[in-house]
Write a protein that holds these residues in place. Sequence first.
Motif, PDB file in Angstrom:
ATOM      1  N   ARG A 158       0.839  -1.200   0.000  1.00 16.59           N
ATOM      2  CA  ARG A 158       0.000   0.000   0.000  1.00 16.59           C
ATOM      3  C   ARG A 158       0.875   1.252   0.000  1.00 16.59           C
ATOM      4  NH1 ARG A 158      -1.618   2.400   4.576  1.00 16.59           N
ATOM      5  NH2 ARG A 158      -1.292   0.463   5.675  1.00 16.59           N
ATOM      6  N   GLN A 159       1.962   1.242   0.791  1.00 16.23           N
ATOM      7  CA  GLN A 159       2.854   2.395   0.825  1.00 16.23           C
ATOM      8  C   GLN A 159       3.540   2.608  -0.518  1.00 16.23           C
ATOM      9  OE1 GLN A 159       5.433   1.451   4.095  1.00 16.23           O
ATOM     10  NE2 GLN A 159       4.069   2.351   5.615  1.00 16.23           N
ATOM     11  N   ARG A 163       2.358   1.687  -3.469  1.00 17.23           N
ATOM     12  CA  ARG A 163       1.325   2.164  -4.396  1.00 17.23           C
ATOM     13  C   ARG A 163       1.064   3.650  -4.179  1.00 17.23           C
ATOM     14  NH1 ARG A 163      -3.073  -0.071  -2.584  1.00 17.23           N
ATOM     15  NH2 ARG A 163      -2.104  -2.103  -2.593  1.00 17.23           N
ATOM     16  N   GLU A 164       0.958   4.087  -2.919  1.00 14.98           N
ATOM     17  CA  GLU A 164       0.715   5.504  -2.628  1.00 14.98           C
ATOM     18  C   GLU A 164       1.890   6.356  -3.092  1.00 14.98           C
ATOM     19  OE1 GLU A 164      -0.014   5.603   1.553  1.00 14.98           O
ATOM     20  OE2 GLU A 164      -2.060   4.824   1.364  1.00 14.98           O
ATOM     21  N   GLN A 197       3.953   5.678  -5.572  1.00 10.19           N
ATOM     22  CA  GLN A 197       3.923   5.744  -7.036  1.00 10.19           C
ATOM     23  C   GLN A 197       2.856   6.718  -7.518  1.00 10.19           C
ATOM     24  OE1 GLN A 197       3.404   1.631  -8.069  1.00 10.19           O
ATOM     25  NE2 GLN A 197       5.592   1.273  -8.308  1.00 10.19           N
ATOM     26  N   GLU A 198       1.708   6.707  -6.875  1.00  4.92           N
ATOM     27  CA  GLU A 198       0.654   7.644  -7.260  1.00  4.92           C
ATOM     28  C   GLU A 198       1.083   9.075  -6.980  1.00  4.92           C
ATOM     29  OE1 GLU A 198      -2.749   6.339  -5.110  1.00  4.92           O
ATOM     30  OE2 GLU A 198      -3.067   4.575  -6.377  1.00  4.92           O
ATOM     31  N   ALA A 199       1.742   9.305  -5.855  1.00  7.49           N
ATOM     32  CA  ALA A 199       2.217  10.649  -5.532  1.00  7.49           C
ATOM     33  C   ALA A 199       3.295  11.082  -6.518  1.00  7.49           C
ATOM     34  CB  ALA A 199       2.755  10.686  -4.106  1.00  7.49           C
ATOM     35  N   ARG A 200       4.117  10.135  -6.946  1.00  6.72           N
ATOM     36  CA  ARG A 200       5.185  10.459  -7.882  1.00  6.72           C
ATOM     37  C   ARG A 200       4.626  10.834  -9.251  1.00  6.72           C
ATOM     38  NH1 ARG A 200      10.527   6.792  -8.564  1.00  6.72           N
ATOM     39  NH2 ARG A 200      11.871   8.542  -8.951  1.00  6.72           N
ATOM     40  N   GLU A 201       3.534  10.201  -9.650  1.00  4.13           N
ATOM     41  CA  GLU A 201       2.916  10.517 -10.934  1.00  4.13           C
ATOM     42  C   GLU A 201       2.310  11.915 -10.921  1.00  4.13           C
ATOM     43  OE1 GLU A 201       0.120   7.412 -11.506  1.00  4.13           O
ATOM     44  OE2 GLU A 201       1.637   5.931 -12.040  1.00  4.13           O
ATOM     45  N   ASP A 202       1.873  12.378  -9.764  1.00  3.07           N
ATOM     46  CA  ASP A 202       1.253  13.692  -9.661  1.00  3.07           C
ATOM     47  C   ASP A 202       2.273  14.824  -9.673  1.00  3.07           C
ATOM     48  OD1 ASP A 202      -1.119  12.381  -9.509  1.00  3.07           O
ATOM     49  OD2 ASP A 202      -1.296  12.528  -7.322  1.00  3.07           O
TER      50      ASP A 202
END
Length: 80
Positions: free
Chosen positions: A38-39, A41-42, A44-49
């Motif tokens: 989960r960490q 995934r979070e 990676q999502e933050a990095r994409e933003d």
Amino acid sequence: MNTNQIEALIGMTATFGILVLLILPSVIGLVRERRIDRQIREAQEAREDVPAQKSSSRSTVPSTATWYAEGRRSKKLVSS
């Protein structure tokens, strides 16, 4: 309760306790792995933003180790 029932209860309790002790490390590992996933995934999502970082306008100077390695690589040994 007679003696046979008490012995059966103690045996079942001991068996259940051993079963819990054998399964507990696996359950703890699964929970830990899910938390780590989960960490990741979070992150990676933050990095994409986040927009891509721009390079600096300042020129970079190679370190002494890089300079030394480049000098060593450029010297070729020629055997006659």
